[in-house]
Design a protein around this motif. Structure first.
Motif, mmCIF file in Angstrom:
data_model
loop_
_atom_site.group_PDB
_atom_site.id
_atom_site.type_symbol
_atom_site.label_atom_id
_atom_site.label_comp_id
_atom_site.label_asym_id
_atom_site.label_seq_id
_atom_site.Cartn_x
_atom_site.Cartn_y
_atom_site.Cartn_z
ATOM 1 N N SER A 352 1.120 -1.400 -0.326
ATOM 2 C CA SER A 352 -0.096 -0.206 -0.236
ATOM 3 C C SER A 352 0.631 1.213 0.048
ATOM 4 O O SER A 352 0.275 2.404 0.244
ATOM 5 C CB SER A 352 -0.666 -0.191 1.097
ATOM 6 N N ALA A 353 1.762 0.654 -0.268
ATOM 7 C CA ALA A 353 2.643 2.215 -0.402
ATOM 8 C C ALA A 353 3.030 2.601 -1.558
ATOM 9 O O ALA A 353 3.921 3.697 -1.962
ATOM 10 C CB ALA A 353 4.029 2.485 0.925
ATOM 11 N N GLN A 354 3.142 1.721 -2.444
ATOM 12 C CA GLN A 354 3.334 1.576 -4.381
ATOM 13 C C GLN A 354 2.087 2.255 -5.115
ATOM 14 O O GLN A 354 1.311 2.001 -4.272
ATOM 15 C CB GLN A 354 3.357 -0.043 -3.983
ATOM 16 N N PRO A 355 2.660 2.688 -5.929
ATOM 17 C CA PRO A 355 1.500 3.804 -7.257
ATOM 18 C C PRO A 355 0.941 2.365 -7.145
ATOM 19 O O PRO A 355 -0.558 2.976 -7.131
ATOM 20 C CB PRO A 355 2.202 4.327 -8.095
ATOM 21 N N LEU A 356 0.526 0.660 -7.979
ATOM 22 C CA LEU A 356 0.250 0.117 -8.334
ATOM 23 C C LEU A 356 -0.717 0.005 -7.304
ATOM 24 O O LEU A 356 -2.042 -0.322 -8.770
ATOM 25 C CB LEU A 356 0.694 -1.021 -9.190
ATOM 26 N N TYR A 357 0.032 -0.301 -6.038
ATOM 27 C CA TYR A 357 -1.526 -0.829 -5.533
ATOM 28 C C TYR A 357 -3.273 0.429 -5.867
ATOM 29 O O TYR A 357 -4.250 -0.681 -5.471
ATOM 30 C CB TYR A 357 -1.243 -0.717 -3.773
ATOM 31 N N ALA A 418 3.054 9.393 -17.613
ATOM 32 C CA ALA A 418 4.902 8.625 -16.441
ATOM 33 C C ALA A 418 4.720 9.649 -15.596
ATOM 34 O O ALA A 418 4.165 10.526 -16.080
ATOM 35 C CB ALA A 418 5.895 9.579 -17.712
ATOM 36 N N VAL A 419 4.999 8.983 -14.442
ATOM 37 C CA VAL A 419 5.018 8.981 -13.411
ATOM 38 C C VAL A 419 6.185 8.693 -13.074
ATOM 39 O O VAL A 419 6.498 7.879 -11.652
ATOM 40 C CB VAL A 419 3.784 8.228 -12.325
ATOM 41 N N PRO A 420 7.296 9.336 -13.234
ATOM 42 C CA PRO A 420 8.429 8.673 -13.056
ATOM 43 C C PRO A 420 8.735 8.819 -11.216
ATOM 44 O O PRO A 420 8.335 10.361 -10.598
ATOM 45 C CB PRO A 420 9.534 9.970 -13.441
ATOM 46 N N PRO A 421 9.266 8.475 -10.099
ATOM 47 C CA PRO A 421 9.464 8.613 -9.337
ATOM 48 C C PRO A 421 10.260 9.262 -8.329
ATOM 49 O O PRO A 421 10.082 9.683 -7.943
ATOM 50 C CB PRO A 421 9.660 7.170 -8.196
ATOM 51 N N PHE A 422 11.641 9.334 -9.152
ATOM 52 C CA PHE A 422 12.511 10.006 -9.137
ATOM 53 C C PHE A 422 12.885 10.808 -10.928
ATOM 54 O O PHE A 422 13.079 10.253 -11.146
ATOM 55 C CB PHE A 422 14.090 9.521 -8.532
ATOM 56 N N ALA A 423 14.511 12.268 -9.998
ATOM 57 C CA ALA A 423 14.977 12.910 -10.990
ATOM 58 C C ALA A 423 15.491 12.033 -11.930
ATOM 59 O O ALA A 423 15.330 12.590 -13.468
ATOM 60 C CB ALA A 423 15.256 14.131 -10.549
ATOM 61 N N ALA A 424 16.007 11.456 -11.836
ATOM 62 C CA ALA A 424 16.930 10.489 -12.623
ATOM 63 C C ALA A 424 16.050 9.662 -13.782
ATOM 64 O O ALA A 424 15.814 9.600 -15.002
ATOM 65 C CB ALA A 424 17.560 9.026 -11.781
ATOM 66 N N GLU A 425 14.794 8.703 -13.128
ATOM 67 C CA GLU A 425 13.644 8.077 -14.108
ATOM 68 C C GLU A 425 13.285 8.596 -14.877
ATOM 69 O O GLU A 425 13.225 8.751 -16.443
ATOM 70 C CB GLU A 425 13.061 8.080 -13.430
ATOM 71 N N ALA A 426 13.024 10.261 -14.649
ATOM 72 C CA ALA A 426 12.612 11.590 -15.798
ATOM 73 C C ALA A 426 13.012 11.697 -16.853
ATOM 74 O O ALA A 426 13.162 11.739 -18.328
ATOM 75 C CB ALA A 426 12.216 12.162 -14.783
ATOM 76 N N SER A 472 -14.110 21.695 -8.796
ATOM 77 C CA SER A 472 -12.536 22.243 -9.038
ATOM 78 C C SER A 472 -11.711 22.690 -7.509
ATOM 79 O O SER A 472 -10.441 23.196 -8.361
ATOM 80 C CB SER A 472 -12.925 23.729 -9.808
ATOM 81 N N ASP A 473 -12.071 21.855 -6.106
ATOM 82 C CA ASP A 473 -11.406 22.582 -5.597
ATOM 83 C C ASP A 473 -9.944 21.382 -5.343
ATOM 84 O O ASP A 473 -9.975 20.266 -4.700
ATOM 85 C CB ASP A 473 -11.717 22.551 -4.135
ATOM 86 N N PHE A 474 -8.122 21.557 -5.850
ATOM 87 C CA PHE A 474 -7.725 20.752 -5.434
ATOM 88 C C PHE A 474 -6.312 21.176 -4.798
ATOM 89 O O PHE A 474 -5.668 20.533 -4.444
ATOM 90 C CB PHE A 474 -6.399 21.145 -6.920
ATOM 91 N N THR A 475 -6.644 21.882 -3.756
ATOM 92 C CA THR A 475 -6.331 22.370 -2.455
ATOM 93 C C THR A 475 -5.772 21.563 -1.839
ATOM 94 O O THR A 475 -5.418 22.024 -0.646
ATOM 95 C CB THR A 475 -6.836 23.937 -2.209
ATOM 96 N N LYS A 476 -7.231 20.561 -0.509
ATOM 97 C CA LYS A 476 -6.843 20.149 -0.174
ATOM 98 C C LYS A 476 -5.383 18.802 -0.136
ATOM 99 O O LYS A 476 -4.895 17.861 0.380
ATOM 100 C CB LYS A 476 -8.206 19.255 -0.170
ATOM 101 N N ILE A 477 -5.082 18.691 -1.568
ATOM 102 C CA ILE A 477 -4.019 17.217 -1.803
ATOM 103 C C ILE A 477 -2.743 18.692 -1.795
ATOM 104 O O ILE A 477 -2.741 18.676 -2.247
ATOM 105 C CB ILE A 477 -4.416 16.667 -3.483
ATOM 106 N N GLY A 522 4.266 11.846 -8.286
ATOM 107 C CA GLY A 522 3.196 10.574 -7.916
ATOM 108 C C GLY A 522 1.913 10.865 -7.487
ATOM 109 O O GLY A 522 2.065 11.787 -6.408
ATOM 110 N N TRP A 523 0.994 9.788 -7.141
ATOM 111 C CA TRP A 523 -0.474 9.433 -5.876
ATOM 112 C C TRP A 523 0.170 8.721 -4.621
ATOM 113 O O TRP A 523 -1.148 8.477 -3.649
ATOM 114 C CB TRP A 523 -1.534 9.092 -6.440
ATOM 115 N N GLN A 524 0.857 8.248 -4.802
ATOM 116 C CA GLN A 524 1.453 7.292 -3.748
ATOM 117 C C GLN A 524 2.141 8.411 -2.118
ATOM 118 O O GLN A 524 2.376 9.132 -2.283
ATOM 119 C CB GLN A 524 2.764 5.934 -3.737
ATOM 120 N N PRO A 525 1.533 8.032 -1.323
ATOM 121 C CA PRO A 525 2.009 8.182 0.474
ATOM 122 C C PRO A 525 2.788 8.944 0.046
ATOM 123 O O PRO A 525 3.432 10.150 0.486
ATOM 124 C CB PRO A 525 1.501 6.980 1.185
ATOM 125 N N MET A 526 4.598 8.271 -0.616
ATOM 126 C CA MET A 526 5.279 9.431 0.118
ATOM 127 C C MET A 526 5.432 10.837 -1.029
ATOM 128 O O MET A 526 6.063 10.934 -0.335
ATOM 129 C CB MET A 526 6.001 8.354 -0.896
#
Lengths: 704, 325
Positions: A352-357, A418-426, A472-477, A522-526
């Motif tokens: 549950s810490a990973q994006p695929l989950y 494309a959701v690269p987890p770090f700058a290197a992957e991007a 349209s309120d995205f400020t909670k994220i 990414g959308w994962q909690p990290m």
């Protein structure tokens, strides 16, 4: 001076009444109380002796008022002094507008329409012009003014009749307003050359059913010189019931079966109210009868179980109605769509810490859609085979050695998120797939410890579903970390959202026919709270919609609608309701030929999609409109008086001329005004006289 | 017996005191202008009594005075010895039972009586007449009762002679009534049940009702042994139909209307009216009832005088008849 309705002059005899009233003695109003009437014998009130009239002026005024009123009602007009050519002597331009909508399929309606049209043709003289148009959903010109004029006068009627004979009622709805506007425009060819060609008349031959659409008239200013005559068509049998498929079908019933909702409506002039519905395959009944009772003027919605696909039922038929043209509704049983989505990444789907989950849970199957996530790379899997039929991919890690294949997949129309987890992957992804040298950097916001999405392009399809201010309120994220991507390096890149720091958050970069959607976080909690916000699931599905992989909600089409065609590299074939096969040209997005109700099958890439094309439900509203309904839209209509040669032609001409002149002069209005003026002065005079007489009587009483 | 008139007499009435003419009679118009009924009655009666001495009709006081001079042939038992002892004059003192008359005044208060063209209605005239009679009779110590009726008996005061009874009668007469039509049959039947003791009945009405209905009622009273006197009170216009112009005539009792031109209808009206009046008179004569027709324009004391004369005559007839028996 002549009169249009001279019989009203007899009303002038009422002048005798005021004369009589003035002759009669007024004393009868006096009352005297007396102890007993037993010895008194009655005597009649007597007329004044020797017809001595009193109050001459009042009498004259009263007689004058009556005389003027009688004259006004007789509709006077002056014959000389106004050189008017009667309408009937002018040349006529007639547009015969014939209704060919599905409601004309009722018993006797079409025959009646043709005979009315024939009457119109017969009433024309050599100096007149005729154009014939027919309409249903579309308005078509059957015979133009120019063709009529080009034909020798003695062959014109034959030509018009031959054109009419080639017509037949269609299955279309009735866009009456649009047809009237088109017919009024048909006169414009005569206006162009500036020649006076005579009066402009539209003769509408139609059943004027209540389902006719008149809205187009609202935006159109009806030309003042165009008159509309309505020749109403009446079918043999009044009353009609119709069936209509309703959206929202496909829900599960309590019995666990998929259902279809059908509305049965009954017209107000119907005689019957007991009907039954049944599934059919062609002419063969395949299910049990469902009885429904619909009182005249009302409608009922019936939920029917969808039969099993094996039975092959494709329509529901209404029985019990004497007018069969709208008793069948074609229904395609709802089907479940199967989607494949690729996921490039190495993470564990149960972590549950990973994006695929989170992605796996967002793309849960529903009754409509089943989503399968194909994970890549998998050990020894062939990337080419896995990507076949896949349109959308989510990427958190680049598959080793698959960059070129991935690139060609995108270029052929794939959408990669494309959701690269770090700058290197991007940086690697940009270089190997997009072929762009870009240096991404990892950012951890310091101000407040988090970043937010600030500027979002709600016009883009990805975010358009959030455009409503309620969503349209995205400020909670809150976003804990993101990658700064250098957008300037991409050709044609578009920023769809930015962080509050101004850095791009969502970028779309086109690549061939496809595109890469870059998510800087990414959308994962990290990375952020995106996965746990209410925006996540809709956002993932809007990506699928944007990639055009989800099928639109099952909807029905009416006769004449264009069917959407799937995008396919190979030729698409369409099998019409009549069984004929059509092959729309390459690149066609829509198939317009739907002249019959029925099931249309579109076959693309071996996949068959079924479309139900039904009769316009408005066609079932067959109770007739009135001419007043047309007049509400500013169209001066009147009932056509074709076929009325009861009077001699000369006499008819004369009376028409009289009506015409009287209608223009409207002298009766002045007579009514004069009557009112005379009555006013009479009232004033009578009030004064009455007051004087009362005063005299009082003085007489005071001095007995 | 004197009622407390002076206290009741208002200053307005004093101003309106009618002048007596040379004949001593009171003008009816002037009399009716006096508001107090009691005062009206007193004026008539006092004038009448004072006029008596000058009148040629001297002998009838036998019936109405308590004392009369002794004449030869009278029973010396009835001599008032005390008066003889005091004044050396001989007077006969009559016993109360013998002298006192029981009189019932029967007054029609129906709506037709409200008619009047001389400034007051027949009803007002009839009430004044009744009050005058009551005053006169009470003055002599006779017992007076009152019955007022329209279609039924409205007020009934039995005949009494005690002090204060006159006042009750006057009050009852002054009370307004909401009567409608004249119907003599039912009231007279009721009256026959109410008044058991024989006496004098004075009927005051316009008798504007069909005679065939009046006759049995009057006959019944006469047969019951009552002595009856009838005053038919009429307005002058009722006799002559003196109206200036044609009009819708409305019946005051039934509210029926009809259009009539008095000029054209007068002749037949007068014929039919006088036929009714003479028929009534004939009926009364046949039944032994004294009948007098009074116009509201005539002075009241004349009516009173006529009444007394007739009574004297009938009394004589009765005495003669009684002596013969």
């Amino acid at each position: 001076m002549s009169f249009l309705t001279p019989l009203f002059l007899l009303g002038g005899l009422a002048i005798a009444l005021p004369v009589l009233f003035h002759l009669s003695r007024r004393a009868t109003r006096k009352r005297t109380a007396f102890s007993s009437l037993m010895f008194l014998s009655p005597t009649a009130p007597r007329l004044k002796r020797r017809s001595r009239l009193e109050q001459w002026l009042l009498l004259i005024l009263r007689c004058l008022a009556l005389a003027l009123l009688a004259l006004g009602f007789a509709r006077p007009f002056m014959k000389d002094g106004s050189p008017i050519i009667p309408i009937s002597e002018q040349p006529r331009q007639v547009v015969l507008l014939l209704d060919t909508s599905a409601s004309l399929r009722r018993d006797g309606a079409w025959t009646n329409a043709l005979s009315k049209s024939d009457e119109v043709i017969r009433s024309l003289r050599p100096i007149d012009r005729l154009a014939v148009m027919c309409f249903g959903r579309e308005t078509r010109t059957v015979l133009e003014f120019s063709e009529w004029e080009a034909t020798p006068p003695d062959a014109r009627a034959t030509l018009a009749r031959a054109r009419l004979a080639s017509l037949a009622p269609t299955w279309e709805g009735t866009l009456l307003g649009q047809a009237l506007v088109a017919a009024a425009d048909a006169f414009s060819d005569g206006d162009r050359d500036g020649r006076e060609r005579g009066t402009k008349e539209i003769v509408l031959v139609s059943d004027l059913q209540a389902g006719s659409r008149l809205e187009s008239l609202q935006a159109h200013e009806w030309p003042k010189d165009v008159r509309l005559e309505v020749a109403g068509v009446t079918p043999v049998r009044a009353g009609n019931a119709g069936v209509q498929w309703l959206a929202g079908s496909g829900e599960m019933t309590t019995r666990g079966k998929e259902s279809v909702r059908i509305r049965v409506s009954n017209s107000i002039d119907a005689a019957n109210e007991d009907f039954s519905l049944a599934w059919r395959r062609g002419a063969v009944p395949t299910g049990e009868l469902v009885r429904v009772q619909v009182p005249p003027g009302q409608s009922r919605v019936v939920t029917m179980d969808a039969p099993g696909a094996a039975l092959g039922a494709d329509r529901i038929e209404l029985s019990g109605d004497g007018v069969p043209f709208d008793n069948t509704v074609y229904v395609t049983p709802p089907e479940k769509q199967r989607l494949r989505v690729a996921y490039f990444g190495t993470d564990n789907p149960s972590d549950s810490a990973q994006p695929l989950y989170f992605l796996k849970h967002a793309l849960e199957s529903s009754p409509r859609v089943a989503v399968e996530i194909a994970r890549l790379p998998q050990g020894g899997a062939d990337l080419t085979a896995t990507l076949a039929g896949v349109k959308v991919g989510f990427m958190t890690g680049l598959p080793t050695g698959g960059a070129a294949l991935l690139r060609s997949w995108i270029e052929s129309g794939g959408t990669l998120v494309a959701v690269p987890p770090f700058a290197a992957e991007a940086t690697a992804l940009a270089r190997e797939v997009a072929g762009v040298d870009m240096n991404a950097t990892d950012i951890k916001p310091t101000a407040g410890g988090y970043a937010m999405w600030g500027e979002i392009d709600f016009k883009h399809p990805l975010f358009s579903s959030f455009a409503d201010p309620r969503y349209s309120d995205f400020t909670k994220i809150h976003i804990w970390r993101y990658r700064r991507l250098d957008i300037a390096k991409f050709d044609g890149a578009r920023t769809l959202a930015r962080f509050d720091s101004g850095d791009p958050a969502v970028i779309e970069t086109p690549l061939g026919k496809g595109r890469i959607l870059w998510l800087a976080t990414g959308w994962q909690p990290m990375d952020s709270q995106l996965a746990v916000s209410s925006k996540f699931v809709p956002l993932v599905w809007s990506v699928l919609d944007y990639a055009n992989v989800t099928r639109a909600e099952v909807s029905q089409y009416v006769v004449g609608d264009s069917l959407p065609l799937p995008v396919s590299a190979r030729p698409v074939t369409v099998v019409g309701a009549d069984g004929r096969t059509h092959s729309p040209g390459a690149g066609a997005t829509h198939f317009p030929l739907t002249p019959f109700p029925g099931i249309y099958r579109v076959v693309a890439d071996g996949v068959e999609t079924r479309f139900m094309v039904n009769l316009d439900p408005a066609e079932s509203k067959t109770e007739p409109l009135t001419i007043d309904d047309l007049e509400q839209f500013g169209v001066p209509a009147k009932s056509a008086a074709i076929g009325r040669p009861t009077m001699g032609e000369a006499q008819r001409q004369a009376s028409l001329l009289a009506v015409e002149i009287e209608g223009r002069q409207k002298l009766w209005r002045w007579f009514i005004v004069a009557t009112l003026a005379v009555l006013l002065s009479e009232t004033i005079l009578a009030a004064r006289t009455g007051r004087r007489m009362r005063a005299q009587a009082e003085t007489q009483e005071a001095t007995p | 017996m004197h009622a407390p008139v002076s206290a009741a007499r208002s200053s307005a009435d004093q101003q309106a005191m009618p002048n007596r003419g040379m004949t001593g009679r009171v003008d009816a118009q002037a009399l009716m202008r006096i508001r107090s009924l009691e005062l009206r009655a007193r004026i008539v009666v006092e004038g009448f009594l004072s006029g008596l001495h000058r009148s040629p009709y001297h002998g009838f006081s036998v019936e109405f005075t308590e004392y009369r001079p002794y004449t030869q042939g009278d029973d010396p038992r009835y001599l008032d010895w005390k008066v003889l002892a005091r004044s050396d004059r001989t007077y006969i003192k009559k016993f109360e039972d013998e002298t006192n008359l029981r009189c019932h005044l029967v007054i029609d208060r129906s709506r037709s009586m409200e008619f009047g063209t001389v400034g007051y209605s027949k009803s007002e005239y009839a009430i004044t007449l009744a009050a005058t009679l009551a005053h006169f009779l009470a003055h002599q110590g006779d017992a007076v009762g009152l019955v007022s009726f329209d279609e039924t008996v409205r007020d009934y005061l039995p005949a009494r002679s005690r002090p204060g009874h006159l006042r009750q009668i006057l009050l009852a007469l002054e009370r307004p009534t909401g009567g409608r039509s004249t119907d003599l049959v039912a009231p007279l039947e009721q009256l026959a049940r109410l008044v058991k003791k024989r006496g004098l009945l004075v009927l005051v009405s316009d008798f504007l009702a069909p005679l065939e209905r009046l006759e049995p009622s009057l006959a019944m009273l006469s047969a019951a042994g009552h002595e009856a006197a009838v005053f038919q009170v009429l307005d002058p216009a009722e006799i002559t139909l003196d109206f200036p112009s044609s009009a819708m005539f409305e019946d005051m009792e039934s509210a029926r209307t009809l259009h009539a031109d008095p000029v054209a209808a007068r002749k037949s009206y007068i014929e039919r009216f006088s036929a009714h009046a003479s028929a009534l008179q004939a009926v009364c004569a046949r039944l032994g009832i004294s009948h007098s027709q009074i116009l509201t324009s005539e002075p009241l004391d004349l009516a009173l005088l006529e009444f007394l004369q007739r009574r004297k005559r009938t009394a004589r007839v009765r005495r003669v008849a009684g002596g013969a028996a």
